[in-house]
Design a protein around this motif. Structure first.
Motif, PDB file in Angstrom:
ATOM      1  N   THR A  66      12.306  -0.610  -2.664  1.00 56.24           N
ATOM      2  CA  THR A  66      13.249  -0.433  -1.326  1.00 56.24           C
ATOM      3  C   THR A  66      12.269   0.895  -0.574  1.00 56.24           C
TER       4      THR A  66
ATOM      5  N   ASP B  38       6.292 -10.670  -5.162  1.00 54.21           N
ATOM      6  CA  ASP B  38       5.317 -11.757  -4.502  1.00 54.21           C
ATOM      7  C   ASP B  38       4.293 -12.235  -5.375  1.00 54.21           C
TER       8      ASP B  38
ATOM      9  N   ASP C 224      10.387  -0.690   1.859  1.00 50.31           N
ATOM     10  CA  ASP C 224       8.943  -1.199   2.051  1.00 50.31           C
ATOM     11  C   ASP C 224       7.876  -0.900   1.511  1.00 50.31           C
ATOM     12  N   THR C 225       7.987  -0.391   0.198  1.00 54.03           N
ATOM     13  CA  THR C 225       6.809  -0.052  -0.665  1.00 54.03           C
ATOM     14  C   THR C 225       6.457  -1.150  -1.399  1.00 54.03           C
ATOM     15  N   LYS C 226       5.130  -1.627  -1.498  1.00 53.01           N
ATOM     16  CA  LYS C 226       4.397  -2.472  -2.424  1.00 53.01           C
ATOM     17  C   LYS C 226       3.557  -2.037  -3.194  1.00 53.01           C
TER      18      LYS C 226
ATOM     19  N   HIS D  58       2.256  -8.670  -6.122  1.00 51.95           N
ATOM     20  CA  HIS D  58       2.880  -7.172  -5.669  1.00 51.95           C
ATOM     21  C   HIS D  58       4.360  -7.169  -5.954  1.00 51.95           C
TER      22      HIS D  58
ATOM     23  N   LEU E 161       7.966  -5.591  -4.214  1.00 46.99           N
ATOM     24  CA  LEU E 161       8.493  -5.042  -3.418  1.00 46.99           C
ATOM     25  C   LEU E 161       9.801  -3.995  -3.714  1.00 46.99           C
TER      26      LEU E 161
END
Length: 205
Positions: free
Chosen positions: A117, A108, A119-121, A113, A115
């Protein structure tokens, strides 16, 4: 004597180096991929004589390399011509580098940030992509093998990707986890007296 050069076991630092001031860099630097280029980049930052980087993060599917190289399944992977297991141990990058174990699945750029696997940013100010070369499932051409065609008679699209179901006995050795799975499968099926193992060597350019 086998002629092997003995490994050093002493690290020395003197008073001058201890008292030498360093400029602290707090910028969030994120490196994606533990390839040779990525490790070389991290090594350059960590051992910079006049700068101290306090916020370096590595995103890698298997973390920092060097912890599996001495094991049996680590021998499945191609040998590195730049680093070996002792080099990784002597650098001790885990002392200065934060490690996020996972695979990058998105960037993004507006929110700055990455992304990963699960859902970790992972936020960043400077993003370095060093994913290296990776093997992929070969895509069948669809020709009839009975026709005995050669490569000159077959049209191959290098950008074509295999989107079907991957056979359970096909292993693409990109990570040490892949090597573990392949070794486990071979040990499980070693009683097959009439079985054959096909090894496909793919040259990456």
């Amino acid at each position: 004597m086998d002629g092997t050069k003995p490994k050093y076991a002493l690290s020395h630092i003197n008073r001058k180096l201890t008292l030498e001031p360093k400029v602290t860099i707090n910028s969030r630097i994120v490196v994606v991929g533990a390839s040779e280029a990525g490790i070389s980049f991290l090594e350059t930052l960590v051992f910079c004589p006049h700068l101290r980087f306090n916020n370096i993060t590595l995103i890698s599917t298997c973390g920092l390399p060097g912890y599996h190289s001495s094991s049996r399944h680590g021998k499945f992977k191609a040998s590195s011509h730049s680093y070996n297991h002792d080099d990784y141990a002597q650098m001790s990058l885990q002392t200065w580098v934060n490690v996020v174990t996972g695979k990058m699945i998105g960037i993004d750029r507006a929110a700055k940030h990455v992304l990963v696997t699960g859902d970790t940013k992972v936020p960043y100010e400077h993003l370095i992509l060093c994913t290296g070369e990776q093997y992929q499932v070969p895509c069948p051409t669809g020709v009839d093998v009975k026709e005995m065609l050669t490569n000159e008679n077959v049209t191959v699209d290098p950008d074509q990707q295999f989107m079907g179901k991957v056979p359970s006995n096909l292993f693409i050795l990109n990570t040490y986890t892949d090597c573990e799975n392949a070794l486990h499968w071979l040990r499980k099926h070693d009683t097959m007296t009439h079985g054959r193992v096909l090894i496909l060597l793919q040259v990456l350019l």
